[in-house]
Design a protein around this motif. Structure first.
Motif, short mmCIF file in Angstrom:
data_model
loop_
_atom_site.label_atom_id
_atom_site.label_comp_id
_atom_site.label_asym_id
_atom_site.label_seq_id
_atom_site.Cartn_x
_atom_site.Cartn_y
_atom_site.Cartn_z
N LYS A 17 0.81 -1.21 0.00
CA LYS A 17 0.00 0.00 0.00
C LYS A 17 0.85 1.26 0.00
CE LYS A 17 -3.15 2.54 3.07
NZ LYS A 17 -4.26 2.49 3.99
N THR A 18 0.53 2.18 -0.92
CA THR A 18 1.07 3.54 -0.77
C THR A 18 -0.05 4.56 -0.72
OG1 THR A 18 1.20 4.04 -3.14
CG2 THR A 18 3.12 2.96 -2.16
N GLY A 19 -1.27 4.15 -1.05
CA GLY A 19 -2.37 5.12 -1.05
C GLY A 19 -3.71 4.42 -1.07
N GLY A 20 -4.74 5.20 -1.40
CA GLY A 20 -6.12 4.72 -1.29
C GLY A 20 -6.47 3.56 -2.21
N ASP A 23 -6.62 0.27 -0.41
CA ASP A 23 -7.81 0.07 0.44
C ASP A 23 -9.00 -0.34 -0.42
OD1 ASP A 23 -6.19 1.05 2.41
OD2 ASP A 23 -7.35 2.86 2.83
N ARG A 305 -0.46 11.57 1.65
CA ARG A 305 0.82 11.63 0.95
C ARG A 305 1.22 13.10 0.94
NH1 ARG A 305 0.09 10.83 -4.20
NH2 ARG A 305 -2.18 10.68 -4.23
N LYS A 310 -1.58 17.05 -2.92
CA LYS A 310 -2.24 17.27 -1.64
C LYS A 310 -1.94 18.66 -1.07
CE LYS A 310 -3.62 12.90 -1.72
NZ LYS A 310 -4.99 12.44 -1.92
N CYS A 336 4.15 10.70 4.09
CA CYS A 336 5.44 10.83 3.44
C CYS A 336 5.21 11.11 1.97
CB CYS A 336 6.31 9.60 3.67
SG CYS A 336 5.58 8.09 3.09
N TYR A 362 4.29 6.15 7.64
CA TYR A 362 2.87 5.83 7.76
C TYR A 362 2.72 4.51 8.48
CZ TYR A 362 -1.93 4.74 6.64
OH TYR A 362 -3.26 4.45 6.74
N GLU A 384 -8.77 15.68 -6.64
CA GLU A 384 -8.98 14.52 -5.77
C GLU A 384 -10.03 13.60 -6.38
OE1 GLU A 384 -7.49 12.42 -3.52
OE2 GLU A 384 -7.13 14.30 -2.43
N GLY A 387 -10.90 10.57 -2.51
CA GLY A 387 -10.47 11.13 -1.22
C GLY A 387 -11.04 10.32 -0.07
N LEU A 388 -10.35 9.23 0.25
CA LEU A 388 -10.81 8.37 1.35
C LEU A 388 -10.52 9.02 2.70
CD1 LEU A 388 -9.32 5.04 -0.06
CD2 LEU A 388 -11.76 5.52 0.16
N THR A 389 -9.35 9.70 2.79
CA THR A 389 -8.87 10.15 4.09
C THR A 389 -9.87 11.04 4.84
OG1 THR A 389 -6.63 9.94 3.27
CG2 THR A 389 -6.91 11.29 5.24
N TYR A 392 -12.47 8.93 6.36
CA TYR A 392 -12.03 8.21 7.57
C TYR A 392 -12.12 9.14 8.78
CZ TYR A 392 -9.89 4.78 4.34
OH TYR A 392 -9.67 3.85 3.36
P1 ADP Z 1 -4.60 8.96 -2.13
O1 ADP Z 1 -4.99 7.61 -2.58
O2 ADP Z 1 -4.59 9.98 -3.21
O3 ADP Z 1 -3.34 8.99 -1.33
P2 ADP Z 1 -6.89 8.78 -0.31
O4 ADP Z 1 -7.23 9.76 0.75
O5 ADP Z 1 -8.00 8.32 -1.15
O6 ADP Z 1 -5.75 9.48 -1.16
O7 ADP Z 1 -6.25 7.49 0.34
C1 ADP Z 1 -5.13 7.54 1.13
C2 ADP Z 1 -4.93 6.22 1.83
O8 ADP Z 1 -3.55 5.96 1.96
C3 ADP Z 1 -5.48 6.18 3.22
O9 ADP Z 1 -5.79 4.84 3.56
C4 ADP Z 1 -4.30 6.68 4.04
O10 ADP Z 1 -4.41 6.30 5.37
C5 ADP Z 1 -3.16 6.01 3.32
N1 ADP Z 1 -1.88 6.68 3.32
C6 ADP Z 1 -1.62 7.99 3.39
N2 ADP Z 1 -0.30 8.21 3.32
C7 ADP Z 1 0.28 7.00 3.18
C8 ADP Z 1 1.63 6.54 3.06
N3 ADP Z 1 2.63 7.41 3.07
N4 ADP Z 1 1.84 5.21 2.92
C9 ADP Z 1 0.82 4.34 2.91
N5 ADP Z 1 -0.47 4.71 3.02
C10 ADP Z 1 -0.73 6.02 3.15
#
Ligand code: ADP
Ligand code: GLC
Length: 523
Positions: A17-20, A23, A305, A310, A336, A362, A384, A387-389, A392
């Motif tokens: 995982k690096t982002g949404g 998930d 991120r 962002k 990060c 993270y 965006e 935008g899951l964050t 949450y």
């Molecule tokens: P994006 O996918 O554009 O980063 P989202 O808000 O849709 O934006 O999803 C972000 C997801 O990634 C969330 O589950 C968040 O907790 C997680 N996340 C944010 N920063 C990091 C990171 N540096 N490494 C891994 N997961 C991260």
């Protein structure tokens, strides 16, 4: 027989995982399976993925992937019955936690080779060259899987429907045209009408051009990407296929992000009884080395991120003014990304010891602590897709202050002014990309924060907003049916509501996350 859908992605929790995206893939696959689809995931065999999958067995080895040989390993995500197929190659095995870039943030030089191989692996599955039955539909996610529709066409495989979901148009997978042949791409697609994009070969453009359907993850983003401001150069080719574009807003995993049952937070709470949130606030302050000021002093969170998308640059410029205007405000930053912005936040923390806590990196624990303990989440975005964050954060009564773009403008209802709070409001939205736009939005939020009753209305609305995966999964099933061959369309259930056992679904996801957590603790 059930309909078989292969979701092809570069990330899925808890494997990588690096982002949404990560998930979304796992939660969607679980929901599809609960709703009668035999859904499985194909993704790279990164070391973390190989470690976090169980029962891996070889279902086919091939010598002709771009970059050399590779094997397909099929198993399940630990703690679940979610099938996952990993493409095991020497290159993917060499990838560290940072999946796409090196330490300095530069793209890894073999990205083209690696992800072309991932698309070729999907073709092997679609051609029936492994021990698994062929899928009826391939669901490609983002540029990493963008070549699949073009490759299926090149291999004359016409009995499998293809859907491309765009999670982020900014990431396009553009590479020098002269390596196209080594990626196994047919010459007849390397033109402006095909996969060529300003003298390069674009994996995403190949997907947009050749997929049966294209979807994106919110209604507003689906419209935005047709315009020059948000199209990232693809507005032209997207406008050529208006009937192929659908919008299916993401859900969120409403059990993992649930203050009532969250095992990662200091004390559980609900919108009926917010007392536990105070304990979570103290915990957050400890975790981020913030001074234990009085408990009513607000804590602003920033968690994403740390990138230009962002608005990290805008936040860095706006924060000194915000901190000066609100002397009791404390700030917790988690994330990060771009080393320059990371450094900017670290410097800010040095200037304001005890008032600003920065955690570069993270972990799920930090993310849960942040959303549960903060009062507000500052979430600027130049664009965006969904935008899951902020969603949450809202689950924990943490009010988002976010840009009015893409999915954020669909999921967040702006509060308006403190004297005339908009009915149903659950956050604050702002237009523009200037520091002053952000500062004004924060000031407006503070006016509402100072009126407890009004603030609690926002919190209540935020905590009770609709957010599950059942409806989106059904929309995907309807789309799959549209693109499947006529002979297999009946396999895609019309309305799976009756079959859904929501409880079971969320439990399945919970177990996945808990297993991942235990593993991490053990490691
Ligand atoms: P994006 O996918 O554009 O980063 P989202 O808000 O849709 O934006 O999803 C972000 C997801 O990634 C969330 O589950 C968040 O907790 C997680 N996340 C944010 N920063 C990091 C990171 N540096 N490494 C891994 N997961 C991260
Ligand atoms: C992308 C987008 C984000 C979206 C996520 C999942 O990374 O930037 O807005 O929520 O994908 O679809």
């Amino acid at each position: 027989m059930k309909a078989r859908v292969l979701l092809v992605t570069s990330e899925a929790v808890p494997l990588a995982k690096t982002g949404g995206l990560a998930d979304v893939i796992t939660a969607l696959t679980v929901a599809l399976r609960e709703q009668g689809i035999d859904a499985s995931i194909l993704m790279p065999g990164y070391p973390s993925a190989i470690q976090a999958a169980k029962n891996l067995r070889n279902i086919g080895s091939f010598t002709d992937f771009p970059g050399g040989e590779g094997s397909l390993l099929a198993g399940e995500i630990a703690g679940s019955d979610v099938p996952v197929i990993l493409l095991d190659t020497a290159r993917f095995r060499a990838r560290s936690e940072n999946l796409y870039v090196d330490r300095d943030g530069r793209e890894l030089s073999d990205n083209a080779m690696c992800f072309a191989a991932l698309s070729h692996a999907a073709v092997k599955l679609c051609a029936g060259l492994t021990t698994l039955p062929k899928p009826h539909v391939v669901h490609a996610h983002d540029w990493h899987a963008g070549l699949i529709p073009a490759l299926l066409r090149a291999h004359n495989i016409t009995d499998i429907g293809t859907l491309l979901t765009i999670h982020n148009l900014a990431f396009q997978g553009n590479f020098p045209l002269d390596i196209a042949a080594s990626l196994g791409l047919p010459a007849d697609i390397l033109n402006a009408d095909g996969a060529e994009f300003w003298g390069q070969v674009s994996f995403l453009k190949a997907g947009i051009r050749y997929a049966d359907k294209i979807s994106t993850v919110s209604h507003t983003y689906a419209k935005e990407i047709l315009t020059p401001r948000f199209g990232h150069g693809f507005e032209g080719c997207l406008n050529r296929r208006p009937d192929a574009i659908a919008a299916i807003p993401n859900g969120i995993d409403s059990e993992v992000w649930n203050p009532v049952s969250d095992s990662l937070i200091a004390r559980r709470f609900s919108f009926r009884d917010l007392k536990g949130k105070a304990a979570c606030k103290s915990e957050l302050k400890k975790l981020f080395n913030l001074m234990p000021l009085n408990q009513f002093a607000p804590v602003l969170a920033l968690g994403s991120r740390i990138t230009h998308q962002k608005m990290a640059d805008v936040a860095l410029a706006a924060l000194p003014t915000i901190l000066a205007a609100h002397p009791y405000l404390q700030l917790a930053v988690l994330g990060c990304g771009d080393p320059v912005y990371q450094h900017g936040f670290q410097q800010l923390a040095e200037q304001y010891p005890g008032r600003i806590g920065v955690h570069i990196g993270y972990t799920e624990k930090h993310a849960h602590a942040l959303h549960a303990g903060a009062d507000m989440l500052l979430h600027g975005s130049r664009f965006e897709p969904f935008g899951l964050t902020p969603m949450y954060a809202m689950r924990y009564g943490t009010i988002p202050i976010a840009s009015r773009v893409g999915g954020l403008s669909d999921t967040i209802i702006d509060a308006g002014s403190v004297d005339q709070l908009v009915a149903g409001a659950n956050g604050v939205l702002f237009d523009g990309e200037q520091p002053q736009d952000m500062i004004d939005a924060v000031n407006r939020t503070f006016q509402i924060f100072s009126r407890t009753r009004e603030w609690q209305k926002l919190q209540r609305n935020a905590m009770t907003a609709e957010c599950g995966w059942h409806a989106p999964a059904q929309q995907y099933i309807d789309l799959y049916r549209d693109i499947a061959t006529p002979a297999s369309q009946h396999l895609f259930p019309e309305n799976s509501a009756a079959e859904l056992d929501a409880e079971q679904q969320s439990q399945a996801l919970n177990t996945i996350h808990e297993e991942a957590l235990n593993k991490r603790k053990a490691g």
